[in-house]
Enzyme design. Structure first.
Site, short mmCIF file in Angstrom:
data_model
loop_
_atom_site.label_atom_id
_atom_site.label_comp_id
_atom_site.label_asym_id
_atom_site.label_seq_id
_atom_site.Cartn_x
_atom_site.Cartn_y
_atom_site.Cartn_z
N TRP A 1 25.75 35.53 48.40
CA TRP A 1 25.64 36.02 47.02
C TRP A 1 24.87 34.96 46.23
O TRP A 1 25.26 33.79 46.25
CB TRP A 1 27.06 36.20 46.47
CG TRP A 1 27.14 36.63 45.05
CD1 TRP A 1 26.48 37.66 44.45
CD2 TRP A 1 27.97 36.05 44.03
NE1 TRP A 1 26.85 37.76 43.13
CE2 TRP A 1 27.76 36.78 42.85
CE3 TRP A 1 28.88 34.99 44.00
CZ2 TRP A 1 28.41 36.50 41.66
CZ3 TRP A 1 29.53 34.70 42.83
CH2 TRP A 1 29.29 35.45 41.67
N ASP B 1 35.92 34.04 49.89
CA ASP B 1 35.57 34.83 48.71
C ASP B 1 35.78 36.30 49.06
O ASP B 1 35.10 36.83 49.95
CB ASP B 1 34.09 34.55 48.37
CG ASP B 1 33.63 35.32 47.13
OD1 ASP B 1 34.42 36.10 46.57
OD2 ASP B 1 32.46 35.14 46.74
N ALA C 1 35.56 39.74 47.33
CA ALA C 1 35.16 40.46 46.12
C ALA C 1 35.14 41.97 46.33
O ALA C 1 34.91 42.72 45.38
CB ALA C 1 33.79 39.97 45.64
N LYS D 1 35.29 44.92 41.40
CA LYS D 1 34.76 46.08 42.13
C LYS D 1 35.87 47.07 42.48
O LYS D 1 35.75 48.25 42.24
CB LYS D 1 34.06 45.64 43.42
CG LYS D 1 33.35 44.31 43.32
CD LYS D 1 32.01 44.41 42.67
CE LYS D 1 31.52 43.02 42.29
NZ LYS D 1 30.11 42.89 42.12
C1 LIG Z 1 30.44 37.89 47.03
C2 LIG Z 1 30.80 37.91 45.59
N1 LIG Z 1 31.65 37.00 45.12
C3 LIG Z 1 32.00 36.97 43.83
C4 LIG Z 1 31.50 37.88 42.94
C5 LIG Z 1 31.92 37.75 41.50
O1 LIG Z 1 32.60 38.80 40.99
P1 LIG Z 1 33.14 38.80 39.50
O2 LIG Z 1 32.31 39.78 38.76
O3 LIG Z 1 34.56 39.22 39.63
O4 LIG Z 1 33.01 37.45 38.95
C6 LIG Z 1 30.60 38.85 43.38
C7 LIG Z 1 30.03 39.81 42.43
O5 LIG Z 1 29.04 40.42 42.63
C8 LIG Z 1 30.25 38.87 44.74
O6 LIG Z 1 29.41 39.77 45.23
#
Ligand SMILES: Cc1ncc(COP(=O)(O)O)c(C=O)c1O
Length: 395
Positions: free
Chosen positions: A127, A208, A210, A243
């Site tokens: 990401w 992570d 998400a 999400k």
């Molecule tokens: C892999 C990953 N980690 C973390 C996040 C962060 O999400 P948040 O909007 O809850 O901060 C995202 C958002 O796109 C993501 O794709």
């Protein structure tokens, strides 16, 4: 003072979003932005969330401070969602955080205060916000190869080889499920091998998560985290509710940690609380309060799980329809991988020129690295076929 600052370009995805918004074509297609979209291209508030918000509006009688760690009930429910209701919670702790990003940041702060010399190993690709976010916390970063673009699959041997160079005490950032941007996840056997490597080399996982619920299911997507927590002494997890509860702008997430024992977990949480206090002081309440209500109330909970499952199943069927259409239009199996990958993203093997041609000629918006948002694919068979034809034409 401001004259000392360098000029800044918006990041590639934000730039693409702006270009899409300004494109006057009515048949344009946005496969770039990383949010779930339904068959109408909308990102509606989930029904259980809407109901809980209505109830909250009626019943809430104070906006008094909650505290740096947020709501204890929210944290308890997040622990259960991530680790399962049967898990031994004695050495697991959670802090409510402003989104998955906020959780990543405060956990990175915890790493740099506990182990300033540790390197955080991050997948290549990952990401795009991981690197700036973690380095803003002062963390040392290194990357491990993750994706074999020629075969559209995980480059597992290269990943393991690279991680063998990590020193004891280093941290390995892993995507718990639905790898962003590739959609290529580790198999259970590969997770076991990574876990063994972490044990052998005294490395610590930082997971992570998400997209829990977007891959194989809400419980299934937590398999790797639960398996690692059983085998490893310590672990960090950044969980996002953006999400799977559609709460993007409300900023809800949890920073979870597993300690070697209850006392060390308590100390780590108290340190995390101090880091939060000296940063944003306290997390926002509204979204987390709604999540807590959805997770606590049986009827909201069942309703949410059903809607999340419908989103997941829709993405799987779009994956199959897209890979079938590409198979027909390109007369090859080179896009079959799309059907088997997980979550909201896959990476099309297209170069920058081909991606630009799709945008210019067809109004099809794809991120520069070929990442597509599967939820943005058209549900109509004829539209899917037209998309596949446009891609075949640029190949
Ligand atoms: C892999 C990953 N980690 C973390 C996040 C962060 O999400 P948040 O909007 O809850 O901060 C995202 C958002 O796109 C993501 O794709």
């Amino acid at each position: 003072m401001f004259e000392t600052l360098p000029a800044k370009q918006p990041d590639a995805i934000l730039k693409l979003m702006m270009a899409y918004r300004e494109d006057p074509r009515t048949d344009k297609l946005d496969l770039g932005v990383g949010i779930y979209k339904d068959a109408n291209g909308a990102t509606p508030v989930m029904k259980a969330v809407k109901s809980a918000e209505g109830q909250l509006l009626e019943e809430q009688d104070t906006k008094a401070y909650v505290g740096p760690l947020g709501s204890p009930a929210f944290n308890q429910r997040m622990i259960e969602t991530v680790f399962g209701s049967e898990a031994d919670k004695s050495r697991i702790r959670s802090a409510q955080a402003p989104g998955g990003s906020g959780a990543l940041r405060i956990l990175a702060d915890l790493i740099t205060s506990a182990r300033p010399d540790a390197t955080i190993w991050v997948s290549d690709p990952t990401w795009p916000n991981h690197l700036p976010l973690l380095s803003a916390a002062g963390a040392k970063l290194a990357t491990y190869p993750y994706y074999d673009a020629d075969n559209s699959s995980v480059s597992f041997d290269a990943m393991i080889d690279a991680l063998k160079a990590a020193k004891p005490g280093d941290i390995v950032l892993l995507h718990g499920c639905c790898h962003n941007p590739t959609g290529a996840d580790l198999t259970h056997e590969q997770w076991d091998q990574v876990t063994q490597l972490l044990i052998d080399q005294s490395l610590m996982p930082f997971v992570d998560v998400a997209y829990q619920g977007f891959g194989d299911g809400l419980e299934e997507d937590a398999w790797a985290i639960r398996s690692m927590a059983d085998k490893l002494p310590e672990m960090l997890i950044a969980a996002s509710c953006s999400k799977n509860l559609g709460l993007y702008r409300e900023r809800v997430g949890a920073a979870l940690l597993v300690g070697r024992n209850a006392a060390e977990a308590d100390t780590a949480l108290a340190n995390l609380s101090g880091l939060i206090r000296s940063n944003y002081s306290m997390p926002p309440d509204h979204g987390a309060h709604v999540v807590e209500m959805v997770l606590v109330d049986d009827s909201y909970n069942a309703n949410w799980r059903e809607e999340l499952e419908a989103m997941r199943v829709r993405m799987i069927s779009l994956r199959h329809a897209f890979s079938d259409a590409l198979r027909r239009r390109t007369n090859s199996d080179r896009f079959d991988f799309i059907a088997h990958q997980k979550g909201m993203f896959s990476r099309l093997p297209l170069n920058a020129e081909q991606i630009e041609k799709l945008r210019a000629d067809n109004g099809i918006y794809i991120v520069g690295d070929g990442r597509i948002n599967v939820a943005g694919l058209p549900d109509e068979e004829s539209d899917m076929d037209a998309l596949a034809a446009a891609i075949a034409a640029v190949l």
